[in-house]
Design an enzyme around this catalytic site. Sequence first.
Site, mmCIF file in Angstrom:
data_model
loop_
_atom_site.group_PDB
_atom_site.id
_atom_site.type_symbol
_atom_site.label_atom_id
_atom_site.label_comp_id
_atom_site.label_asym_id
_atom_site.label_seq_id
_atom_site.Cartn_x
_atom_site.Cartn_y
_atom_site.Cartn_z
ATOM 1 N N ASN A 11 2.203 -1.313 3.861
ATOM 2 C CA ASN A 11 3.222 -1.042 2.842
ATOM 3 C C ASN A 11 3.639 0.417 2.968
ATOM 4 O O ASN A 11 2.942 1.308 2.496
ATOM 5 C CB ASN A 11 2.657 -1.332 1.443
ATOM 6 C CG ASN A 11 3.649 -0.979 0.355
ATOM 7 O OD1 ASN A 11 4.845 -0.822 0.617
ATOM 8 N ND2 ASN A 11 3.163 -0.842 -0.867
ATOM 9 N N LYS A 13 6.118 1.892 1.584
ATOM 10 C CA LYS A 13 6.760 2.469 0.389
ATOM 11 C C LYS A 13 8.041 3.194 0.834
ATOM 12 O O LYS A 13 8.707 2.726 1.753
ATOM 13 C CB LYS A 13 5.770 3.369 -0.363
ATOM 14 C CG LYS A 13 4.419 2.672 -0.551
ATOM 15 C CD LYS A 13 3.482 3.369 -1.478
ATOM 16 C CE LYS A 13 2.190 2.556 -1.586
ATOM 17 N NZ LYS A 13 1.260 3.085 -2.575
ATOM 18 N N HIS A 96 4.622 -5.070 -6.934
ATOM 19 C CA HIS A 96 3.764 -3.910 -6.667
ATOM 20 C C HIS A 96 3.689 -3.059 -7.939
ATOM 21 O O HIS A 96 4.670 -2.921 -8.659
ATOM 22 C CB HIS A 96 4.318 -3.092 -5.504
ATOM 23 C CG HIS A 96 3.355 -2.044 -5.046
ATOM 24 N ND1 HIS A 96 3.200 -0.852 -5.712
ATOM 25 C CD2 HIS A 96 2.467 -2.032 -4.027
ATOM 26 C CE1 HIS A 96 2.255 -0.156 -5.104
ATOM 27 N NE2 HIS A 96 1.796 -0.841 -4.079
ATOM 28 N N GLU A 98 3.764 0.002 -8.430
ATOM 29 C CA GLU A 98 4.752 1.086 -8.543
ATOM 30 C C GLU A 98 6.080 0.555 -9.067
ATOM 31 O O GLU A 98 6.787 1.238 -9.801
ATOM 32 C CB GLU A 98 4.916 1.782 -7.187
ATOM 33 C CG GLU A 98 3.704 2.654 -6.880
ATOM 34 C CD GLU A 98 3.430 2.854 -5.403
ATOM 35 O OE1 GLU A 98 4.309 2.573 -4.570
ATOM 36 O OE2 GLU A 98 2.305 3.291 -5.093
ATOM 37 N N GLU A 168 -4.692 -5.232 -6.273
ATOM 38 C CA GLU A 168 -4.565 -3.784 -6.130
ATOM 39 C C GLU A 168 -4.857 -3.101 -7.469
ATOM 40 O O GLU A 168 -3.960 -2.955 -8.303
ATOM 41 C CB GLU A 168 -3.143 -3.428 -5.681
ATOM 42 C CG GLU A 168 -2.787 -3.976 -4.320
ATOM 43 C CD GLU A 168 -1.816 -3.063 -3.600
ATOM 44 O OE1 GLU A 168 -2.096 -2.738 -2.431
ATOM 45 O OE2 GLU A 168 -0.808 -2.655 -4.186
ATOM 46 N N GLY A 174 -3.439 5.119 -3.784
ATOM 47 C CA GLY A 174 -3.035 6.474 -3.447
ATOM 48 C C GLY A 174 -3.943 7.556 -4.020
ATOM 49 O O GLY A 174 -3.592 8.733 -4.016
ATOM 50 N N SER A 212 -6.300 2.534 -1.343
ATOM 51 C CA SER A 212 -7.045 3.517 -0.545
ATOM 52 C C SER A 212 -7.881 2.872 0.560
ATOM 53 O O SER A 212 -9.004 3.315 0.833
ATOM 54 C CB SER A 212 -7.906 4.405 -1.450
ATOM 55 O OG SER A 212 -7.085 5.129 -2.359
HETATM 56 P P1 PGA Z 1 -2.768 3.178 -0.695
HETATM 57 O O1 PGA Z 1 -1.647 2.199 -1.256
HETATM 58 O O2 PGA Z 1 -3.406 2.491 0.481
HETATM 59 O O3 PGA Z 1 -2.028 4.436 -0.290
HETATM 60 O O4 PGA Z 1 -3.743 3.410 -1.795
HETATM 61 C C1 PGA Z 1 -1.855 0.816 -1.338
HETATM 62 C C2 PGA Z 1 -0.651 0.127 -1.926
HETATM 63 O O5 PGA Z 1 -0.029 0.672 -2.847
HETATM 64 O O6 PGA Z 1 -0.274 -0.975 -1.486
#
Ligand code: PGA
Length: 249
Positions: A11, A13, A96, A98, A168, A174, A212
């Site tokens: 992903n 983003k 997601h 976000e 998630e 993140g 992460s």
């Molecule tokens: P990350 O993001 O691996 O940077 O924690 C995962 C995601 O949001 O799908």
Amino acid sequence: MPERTPYLAANWKMHKTIAEAAAFVDALLPRIAATQHDVVICPPFLALSEVVERSRGSAVRVAAQNMHEAEFGAFTGEVSAPMLVEADVDAVVLGHSERRQHFNETDEALAAKVPAALAAGLEPILCVGESEEARDAEQTKAVLERQLQADLAQVEGARLAGVVIAYEPIWAIGTGRTATPEQAQEACAFIRDVVRERGAAADAVRILYGGSVKPANAAELMAQEDIDGALVGGASLDPEEFAAIIDAA
Ligand code: PGA
């Protein structure tokens, strides 16, 4: 129990221009030439076609990061499932955290988006997960159950096996703070139980962990019984790191 093919999704983003996406694919493909896993790249809309073209004939499939539930209409700034299918996109990330947090993505919209994706022939990658406050209040399962029941309400049991579900936890995205393998396994097993109650062939559903994921923790997470792969953010921006995560699965 059916064998579930490991599923690794990158992903990106809002990262990578078209040129950067092309360079990534060129660097990734030789590193994963022998993989038997499902490898999915989720670039920003503008780079979708570049990744589709450059990865033809490889193990890589391509997913969008969002879509609108309607086929077309007066929805400025949106993209529909048939438009993605025309571009040879295979899948779409939906819900997601976000998008839920910053763009007001609702469970009501997701209840329309998931079946719209399936109807168009796109594989939905539905994201669910609890906040830190919810986990501290021991509400993790309640949150997951609520999201799954709402977002999958319009999907018949028989079609649920075509949905990929990504667990998630918001506090792990993140942040560098990965869920422990035990926490992730417990949540993914619970998700499988919820899906099973909906009448699905739950043993065939791929359930991913995201938050992460790095080359160093990927193997341990994906060794868990109910974790079938990973949705990777930050570590998926580097072809070497993403290839190492694919190898770890
Ligand atoms: P990350 O993001 O691996 O940077 O924690 C995962 C995601 O949001 O799908």
